[in-house]
Write a protein that holds these residues in place. Sequence first.
Motif, PDB file in Angstrom:
ATOM      1  N   SER A  18      31.414 -21.679   5.901  1.00  0.00           N
ATOM      2  CA  SER A  18      32.339 -22.541   6.641  1.00  0.00           C
ATOM      3  C   SER A  18      33.789 -22.210   6.286  1.00  0.00           C
ATOM      4  CB  SER A  18      32.047 -24.008   6.332  1.00  0.00           C
ATOM      5  OG  SER A  18      33.017 -24.855   6.894  1.00  0.00           O
ATOM      6  N   ILE A  19      34.057 -22.033   4.977  1.00  0.00           N
ATOM      7  CA  ILE A  19      35.409 -21.677   4.541  1.00  0.00           C
ATOM      8  C   ILE A  19      35.812 -20.327   5.120  1.00  0.00           C
ATOM      9  CG2 ILE A  19      36.845 -21.109   2.553  1.00  0.00           C
ATOM     10  CD1 ILE A  19      35.208 -23.050   0.905  1.00  0.00           C
ATOM     11  N   MET A  20      34.885 -19.378   5.078  1.00  0.00           N
ATOM     12  CA  MET A  20      35.150 -18.042   5.594  1.00  0.00           C
ATOM     13  C   MET A  20      35.470 -18.086   7.086  1.00  0.00           C
ATOM     14  SD  MET A  20      35.313 -14.755   4.851  1.00  0.00           S
ATOM     15  CE  MET A  20      34.296 -14.390   3.410  1.00  0.00           C
ATOM     16  N   GLN A  21      34.676 -18.829   7.836  1.00  0.00           N
ATOM     17  CA  GLN A  21      34.896 -18.911   9.280  1.00  0.00           C
ATOM     18  C   GLN A  21      36.234 -19.565   9.604  1.00  0.00           C
ATOM     19  OE1 GLN A  21      31.358 -21.006  10.537  1.00  0.00           O
ATOM     20  NE2 GLN A  21      30.259 -19.110  11.025  1.00  0.00           N
ATOM     21  N   GLN A  22      36.556 -20.636   8.871  1.00  0.00           N
ATOM     22  CA  GLN A  22      37.814 -21.327   9.119  1.00  0.00           C
ATOM     23  C   GLN A  22      39.014 -20.428   8.804  1.00  0.00           C
ATOM     24  OE1 GLN A  22      38.303 -24.959   6.920  1.00  0.00           O
ATOM     25  NE2 GLN A  22      40.331 -25.377   7.738  1.00  0.00           N
ATOM     26  N   SER A  23      38.966 -19.746   7.671  1.00  0.00           N
ATOM     27  CA  SER A  23      40.067 -18.877   7.284  1.00  0.00           C
ATOM     28  C   SER A  23      40.193 -17.684   8.225  1.00  0.00           C
ATOM     29  CB  SER A  23      39.878 -18.398   5.843  1.00  0.00           C
ATOM     30  OG  SER A  23      39.909 -19.477   4.940  1.00  0.00           O
ATOM     31  N   ASN A  24      39.055 -17.112   8.611  1.00  0.00           N
ATOM     32  CA  ASN A  24      39.085 -15.997   9.565  1.00  0.00           C
ATOM     33  C   ASN A  24      39.678 -16.427  10.894  1.00  0.00           C
ATOM     34  OD1 ASN A  24      38.114 -13.799   8.079  1.00  0.00           O
ATOM     35  ND2 ASN A  24      35.974 -14.367   8.407  1.00  0.00           N
ATOM     36  N   ALA A  25      39.314 -17.644  11.337  1.00  0.00           N
ATOM     37  CA  ALA A  25      39.854 -18.151  12.597  1.00  0.00           C
ATOM     38  C   ALA A  25      41.363 -18.324  12.501  1.00  0.00           C
ATOM     39  CB  ALA A  25      39.181 -19.479  12.947  1.00  0.00           C
ATOM     40  N   GLN A  26      41.858 -18.830  11.353  1.00  0.00           N
ATOM     41  CA  GLN A  26      43.296 -19.004  11.161  1.00  0.00           C
ATOM     42  C   GLN A  26      44.007 -17.654  11.114  1.00  0.00           C
ATOM     43  OE1 GLN A  26      42.736 -21.794   7.668  1.00  0.00           O
ATOM     44  NE2 GLN A  26      44.471 -22.830   8.626  1.00  0.00           N
ATOM     45  N   LEU A  27      43.392 -16.679  10.457  1.00  0.00           N
ATOM     46  CA  LEU A  27      43.996 -15.350  10.392  1.00  0.00           C
ATOM     47  C   LEU A  27      44.052 -14.701  11.768  1.00  0.00           C
ATOM     48  CD1 LEU A  27      42.507 -13.852   7.094  1.00  0.00           C
ATOM     49  CD2 LEU A  27      44.919 -14.314   7.573  1.00  0.00           C
ATOM     50  N   GLU A  28      42.994 -14.826  12.528  1.00  0.00           N
ATOM     51  CA  GLU A  28      42.975 -14.254  13.880  1.00  0.00           C
ATOM     52  C   GLU A  28      44.000 -14.941  14.774  1.00  0.00           C
ATOM     53  OE1 GLU A  28      41.503 -11.585  15.089  1.00  0.00           O
ATOM     54  OE2 GLU A  28      40.726 -11.179  13.063  1.00  0.00           O
ATOM     55  N   GLU A  29      44.132 -16.258  14.599  1.00  0.00           N
ATOM     56  CA  GLU A  29      45.147 -16.988  15.366  1.00  0.00           C
ATOM     57  C   GLU A  29      46.548 -16.532  14.986  1.00  0.00           C
ATOM     58  OE1 GLU A  29      46.647 -21.611  16.115  1.00  0.00           O
ATOM     59  OE2 GLU A  29      44.796 -21.216  15.016  1.00  0.00           O
ATOM     60  N   LEU A  30      46.771 -16.337  13.677  1.00  0.00           N
ATOM     61  CA  LEU A  30      48.063 -15.841  13.206  1.00  0.00           C
ATOM     62  C   LEU A  30      48.338 -14.450  13.760  1.00  0.00           C
ATOM     63  CD1 LEU A  30      50.485 -16.264  11.233  1.00  0.00           C
ATOM     64  CD2 LEU A  30      49.105 -15.102   9.497  1.00  0.00           C
ATOM     65  N   LYS A  31      47.340 -13.595  13.714  1.00  0.00           N
ATOM     66  CA  LYS A  31      47.468 -12.236  14.252  1.00  0.00           C
ATOM     67  C   LYS A  31      47.836 -12.262  15.734  1.00  0.00           C
ATOM     68  CE  LYS A  31      44.496  -8.242  15.251  1.00  0.00           C
ATOM     69  NZ  LYS A  31      43.144  -7.661  15.014  1.00  0.00           N
ATOM     70  N   GLN A  32      47.140 -13.084  16.513  1.00  0.00           N
ATOM     71  CA  GLN A  32      47.419 -13.158  17.945  1.00  0.00           C
ATOM     72  C   GLN A  32      48.799 -13.749  18.204  1.00  0.00           C
ATOM     73  OE1 GLN A  32      45.264 -11.714  20.158  1.00  0.00           O
ATOM     74  NE2 GLN A  32      47.078 -11.912  21.474  1.00  0.00           N
ATOM     75  N   GLN A  33      49.192 -14.702  17.372  1.00  0.00           N
ATOM     76  CA  GLN A  33      50.494 -15.345  17.535  1.00  0.00           C
ATOM     77  C   GLN A  33      51.627 -14.343  17.345  1.00  0.00           C
ATOM     78  OE1 GLN A  33      51.027 -18.710  14.945  1.00  0.00           O
ATOM     79  NE2 GLN A  33      53.010 -19.271  15.801  1.00  0.00           N
ATOM     80  N   ILE A  34      51.519 -13.486  16.332  1.00  0.00           N
ATOM     81  CA  ILE A  34      52.594 -12.515  16.091  1.00  0.00           C
ATOM     82  C   ILE A  34      52.577 -11.419  17.151  1.00  0.00           C
ATOM     83  CG2 ILE A  34      51.301 -11.003  14.492  1.00  0.00           C
ATOM     84  CD1 ILE A  34      55.035 -12.036  14.245  1.00  0.00           C
ATOM     85  N   ILE A  35      51.407 -11.052  17.624  1.00  0.00           N
ATOM     86  CA  ILE A  35      51.321 -10.058  18.702  1.00  0.00           C
ATOM     87  C   ILE A  35      51.950 -10.612  19.975  1.00  0.00           C
ATOM     88  CG2 ILE A  35      49.722  -8.850  20.246  1.00  0.00           C
ATOM     89  CD1 ILE A  35      47.832  -8.539  17.844  1.00  0.00           C
ATOM     90  N   ASP A  36      51.663 -11.869  20.296  1.00  0.00           N
ATOM     91  CA  ASP A  36      52.209 -12.485  21.514  1.00  0.00           C
ATOM     92  C   ASP A  36      53.720 -12.687  21.425  1.00  0.00           C
ATOM     93  OD1 ASP A  36      49.679 -12.581  22.558  1.00  0.00           O
ATOM     94  OD2 ASP A  36      49.342 -14.698  22.046  1.00  0.00           O
ATOM     95  N   SER A  37      54.211 -13.028  20.234  1.00  0.00           N
ATOM     96  CA  SER A  37      55.630 -13.345  20.091  1.00  0.00           C
ATOM     97  C   SER A  37      56.498 -12.113  19.913  1.00  0.00           C
ATOM     98  CB  SER A  37      55.845 -14.299  18.907  1.00  0.00           C
ATOM     99  OG  SER A  37      55.504 -13.667  17.683  1.00  0.00           O
ATOM    100  N   ASP A  38      55.906 -11.028  19.413  1.00  0.00           N
ATOM    101  CA  ASP A  38      56.716  -9.824  19.151  1.00  0.00           C
ATOM    102  C   ASP A  38      55.847  -8.586  19.354  1.00  0.00           C
ATOM    103  OD1 ASP A  38      58.714  -8.076  18.274  1.00  0.00           O
ATOM    104  OD2 ASP A  38      59.409  -9.502  16.776  1.00  0.00           O
ATOM    105  N   ALA A  39      55.394  -8.381  20.580  1.00  0.00           N
ATOM    106  CA  ALA A  39      54.511  -7.251  20.888  1.00  0.00           C
ATOM    107  C   ALA A  39      55.216  -5.930  20.611  1.00  0.00           C
ATOM    108  CB  ALA A  39      54.061  -7.324  22.343  1.00  0.00           C
ATOM    109  N   ASN A  40      54.515  -5.024  19.943  1.00  0.00           N
ATOM    110  CA  ASN A  40      55.102  -3.729  19.583  1.00  0.00           C
ATOM    111  C   ASN A  40      53.970  -2.718  19.494  1.00  0.00           C
ATOM    112  OD1 ASN A  40      56.277  -1.481  18.259  1.00  0.00           O
ATOM    113  ND2 ASN A  40      57.766  -2.801  17.244  1.00  0.00           N
TER     114      ASN A  40
END
Length: 282
Positions: free
Chosen positions: A55-77
């Motif tokens: 459960s901890i792993m899934q939650q943290s992975n989901a947060q990391l993936e969300e963070l990754k997508q957020q930075i890609i969307d905000s500053d695509a390079n």
Amino acid sequence: MKHILIPTDFSDNAWSALVYAVKLYKDDVCKFYLLHAEPLAPSSLSALSDVYIKSIMQQSNAQLEELKQQIIDSDANANHTFQTDIKFLTLNQAVINCIDDYPIDVIIMGTKGASKNKSFFFGSNTISLIDKIKNCPVLIVPDEYDYKPIKQIVFSTDLNRFYNDKELKTINDFAFDNNAVLRVINIQTDKPLTDLQQYNLTVLKKSFEGFETHYHSVPNYAKKAEIINTFIDDLEIDLLVMVNYKHSIFERYFNEPIIKKIGFEPHVPFLVIPDNDKNTTI
């Protein structure tokens, strides 16, 4: 390709450091490693159920993936790729493992995490990490810092030790890659420079010939921290650089129990280069 490690606890400070990193290296082909550490002791891991750990792993992975997508969307390079990593370790050990596993060039992190204490400029995790990392520079981004291109760099040194090629190359790379002016500051004492200091100054001048460099000898009229902060403000410095070696100005700051007490609160990014002298201990 540059390899940049970004520790994150999903706080605003960690996000600011990530934004700063992608903007700083916008013209470089880079791989960013987004690291989240969950400090669970081995004894705790053995006592926890597989369901809870999953459960901890899934939650943290989901947060990391969300963070990754957020930075890609905000500053695509197109130059940038991202890899996420979660480790059930303390932050220090997680970072050390990443340095062992990946060819990390620099660690970029915020000053404080989610549980920041506003009385301190550097959080305890940041101070501890700086003290433990011996083979990779750490770039600390101040709280709520808005990105600015690095045009002026100050390197503070007392000229009392030799600088090796790796340390000098780190400074060279930041100045050259950003087409920045480097300002070397030495805070005077009552005595003239020793032969050792004169020699080290000559070495620095030779090493920094590839770009515009200025050398400043500043009277010691106040606390060293105040002098450096005044210098940063007056010359509109964008990056402060120090080498974290034994008996350095930097070490004296961080041996204080309360950083606020000595007023060392640089409001520009702060590059800490670890001591690479194997004969020196921190």
